[in-house]
Design an enzyme around this catalytic site. Sequence first.
Site, mmCIF file in Angstrom:
data_model
loop_
_atom_site.group_PDB
_atom_site.id
_atom_site.type_symbol
_atom_site.label_atom_id
_atom_site.label_comp_id
_atom_site.label_asym_id
_atom_site.label_seq_id
_atom_site.Cartn_x
_atom_site.Cartn_y
_atom_site.Cartn_z
ATOM 1 C CB THR A 1 5.639 -27.050 73.200
ATOM 2 O OG1 THR A 1 5.902 -25.699 73.656
ATOM 3 C CG2 THR A 1 6.750 -27.490 72.270
ATOM 4 N N GLY B 1 0.354 -27.065 75.758
ATOM 5 C CA GLY B 1 -0.436 -28.195 76.244
ATOM 6 C C GLY B 1 0.233 -29.552 76.188
ATOM 7 C CB THR B 2 3.694 -30.837 75.491
ATOM 8 O OG1 THR B 2 4.321 -29.848 76.307
ATOM 9 C CG2 THR B 2 3.883 -30.493 74.050
ATOM 10 N N GLY B 3 2.271 -30.876 78.319
ATOM 11 C CA GLY B 3 2.216 -31.491 79.651
ATOM 12 C C GLY B 3 0.833 -32.079 79.923
ATOM 13 C CB CYS B 4 -2.618 -30.783 79.271
ATOM 14 S SG CYS B 4 -2.480 -29.196 80.098
ATOM 15 C CE LYS C 1 5.593 -32.485 82.842
ATOM 16 N NZ LYS C 1 4.238 -31.941 82.615
HETATM 17 N N1 LIG Z 1 10.168 -30.711 71.413
HETATM 18 C C1 LIG Z 1 9.714 -31.845 71.951
HETATM 19 N N2 LIG Z 1 9.662 -32.979 71.228
HETATM 20 C C2 LIG Z 1 9.204 -34.120 71.773
HETATM 21 N N3 LIG Z 1 8.785 -34.223 73.037
HETATM 22 C C3 LIG Z 1 8.827 -33.121 73.825
HETATM 23 C C4 LIG Z 1 9.287 -31.869 73.326
HETATM 24 N N4 LIG Z 1 9.191 -30.952 74.339
HETATM 25 C C5 LIG Z 1 8.690 -31.604 75.381
HETATM 26 N N5 LIG Z 1 8.493 -32.910 75.109
HETATM 27 C C6 LIG Z 1 7.937 -33.921 75.981
HETATM 28 O O1 LIG Z 1 6.633 -33.452 76.322
HETATM 29 C C7 LIG Z 1 6.348 -33.754 77.671
HETATM 30 C C8 LIG Z 1 6.065 -32.452 78.398
HETATM 31 O O2 LIG Z 1 7.330 -31.913 78.742
HETATM 32 P P1 LIG Z 1 7.589 -30.468 79.290
HETATM 33 O O3 LIG Z 1 8.840 -30.565 80.088
HETATM 34 O O4 LIG Z 1 7.565 -29.509 78.147
HETATM 35 O O5 LIG Z 1 6.326 -30.284 80.206
HETATM 36 P P2 LIG Z 1 5.457 -29.022 80.538
HETATM 37 O O6 LIG Z 1 6.352 -27.844 80.695
HETATM 38 O O7 LIG Z 1 4.594 -29.405 81.661
HETATM 39 O O8 LIG Z 1 4.563 -28.840 79.258
HETATM 40 P P3 LIG Z 1 3.658 -27.559 78.899
HETATM 41 O O9 LIG Z 1 4.338 -26.991 77.669
HETATM 42 O O10 LIG Z 1 2.331 -28.113 78.577
HETATM 43 O O11 LIG Z 1 3.665 -26.640 80.063
HETATM 44 C C9 LIG Z 1 7.559 -34.543 78.175
HETATM 45 O O12 LIG Z 1 7.328 -35.925 78.030
HETATM 46 C C10 LIG Z 1 8.681 -34.074 77.290
HETATM 47 O O13 LIG Z 1 9.720 -35.019 77.202
HETATM 48 C C1 LIG Z 2 -6.197 -25.181 81.959
HETATM 49 C C2 LIG Z 2 -4.759 -25.332 81.716
HETATM 50 N N1 LIG Z 2 -4.102 -26.350 82.300
HETATM 51 C C3 LIG Z 2 -2.777 -26.510 82.073
HETATM 52 C C4 LIG Z 2 -2.083 -25.648 81.268
HETATM 53 C C5 LIG Z 2 -0.590 -25.849 81.035
HETATM 54 O O1 LIG Z 2 -0.206 -25.825 79.757
HETATM 55 C C6 LIG Z 2 -2.818 -24.586 80.670
HETATM 56 N N2 LIG Z 2 -2.228 -23.702 79.847
HETATM 57 N N3 LIG Z 2 -4.143 -24.469 80.911
#
Ligand SMILES: Nc1ncnc2c1ncn2[C@@H]1O[C@H](COP(=O)(O)OP(=O)(O)OP(=O)(O)O)[C@@H](O)[C@H]1O
Ligand SMILES: Cc1ncc(CO)c(N)n1
Length: 490
Positions: free
Chosen positions: A209, A211-214, A176
């Site tokens: 953002t 929880g975007t990864g989840c 990502k």
């Molecule tokens: N500003 C944004 N607009 C659109 N898509 C985004 C944006 N930021 C991240 N993404 C997308 O969201 C998904 C998660 O990406 P990211 O690299 O932020 O993961 P993460 O760090 O695991 O997320 P988290 O913020 O939940 O820890 C990917 O598909 C990424 O391309």
């Molecule tokens: C429980 C849980 N899983 C994943 C993330 C990552 O965003 C979080 N903040 N909390």
Amino acid sequence: MGAVPRVLSVAGTDPTGGAGIQADLKSIAAAGGYGMAVVTALVAQNTTGVRAIHRPDTGFLAGQLNAVSDDVTLDAVKIGMLFDAGIARTVRDWLAATRPPHVVLDPVLVATSGDRLSGDGLESALAEVIPLTDLVTPNVAELGILLGEPAAVSWPELIGQATRLAARHGVRVLAKGGHLASDDARDALAGPGGEVRIFSAPRVDTVHTHGTGCSLSASLATHRARTDSWEAAIPRAKQWLSASLAAGADLDVGTGRGPVSPLAVLWDRGGVHAPDPATVRTTWWNGIADLRARIHDTAFVTGLGQGTLDPRAFAWFLAQDLVYLREFARVLSRTAALAPTPEEQVFWAGCSRDALVGETEVHTRWIEPRHRFTAAPAPATTRYTDHLLAVTTRGDYATAVAAVLPCLWIYHDVGHRLGLSTVAGNPFADWIRSYQDPGVERMTEQAIDIATTHAASASDARRTAMQAVFRTSAEHELAFFRAPTQASAA
Ligand SMILES: Nc1ncnc2c1ncn2[C@@H]1O[C@H](COP(=O)(O)OP(=O)(O)OP(=O)(O)O)[C@@H](O)[C@H]1O
Ligand SMILES: Cc1ncc(CO)c(N)n1
């Protein structure tokens, strides 16, 4: 698999609902799946950070996992926070025993807030889980940690790392790129054979953002069960995520990095947030208040009410009105042809007939038969009928109905208002009365009812398009009411 994929999330919790299993269940639902959840760890966290983590014993975790898989056939599994080696190995053993069809692993190590979500020995234990999964979705930092390398700072480095991790474990890796600078939201999918595909979606300018990864991994698991490849699932999940990130601005959850709005796309399609027909009616009518005020203030309408209008201007207007009504009747016939139900079809067909037969009765009292329908259309007449014909030509019933509505509604309103103020002996009284007719009122109410009911159940975008067309028709009404005094003065 049935129509609705059964998708299990194995993850930690977020009591503020933006990450972990709470986010996963919403994301699975948004992607059209039936969501289930097994809790790996309870996390006291919110949008600003992680406060404490409670780790239930692994025997109980195994009990939860088996309770699900002993009973429910799983179509896909999403694995999130595994916290430590004990939890990771329990999940690994369960995966090895049950072998669910599609497994996504989001190797959660740190939260969006930057706080750690991993305990003892997780990194090495993850290496034992990864080979039992189909797709791993690390962010930049997690990919570096899994490989024991510094985090990538460029796309070529990220792709190189994704390719190495994919080859090492014989899985697909979706690296990502959310934390790498780029104009779009770009992720790289690396296959175990060295193949790489880049997926891009609109990048949303937002700090919310959490929880975007989840959300992405839960959506991916669900779409994978509903499509036949990861390549098909990824664009769907990413498009949805961008829209959900954009809609996160409408939420007011927490003081830190707020959550995405996973169901916003569904709400927009016409769900719980859709207005009722009465609200649409008020909104549309108020939305043309300026035009209605200007119509009532035209020299033509005030002259009609006071009986002082030059009869030549009135005759000119009626001649244009007949030309207009003939085209309006065609437009109403087309609207009838587009109607989804026989009741609405017959209603518009009736309106079409009335436009030529009913309304022209008054006109014939003022205009000699040989001059009926023969006037050369004035520019305002042509512009109005061209607009209506163009809308109905597009073949979309909802916008056709919105386009024809101002003619009925504004005329009825003008007639009603004039009726209240008309003085005795007004030479235009029969014309004014014809628009106060109860039949005209019934027809207008039914047209409003049809249009606003369709608008209420339409998507936001379609409802907005309907209102825009409604307003455009009202603008043509204003021009039409202005024309007689401008033209006959010339
Ligand atoms: N500003 C944004 N607009 C659109 N898509 C985004 C944006 N930021 C991240 N993404 C997308 O969201 C998904 C998660 O990406 P990211 O690299 O932020 O993961 P993460 O760090 O695991 O997320 P988290 O913020 O939940 O820890 C990917 O598909 C990424 O391309
Ligand atoms: C429980 C849980 N899983 C994943 C993330 C990552 O965003 C979080 N903040 N909390």
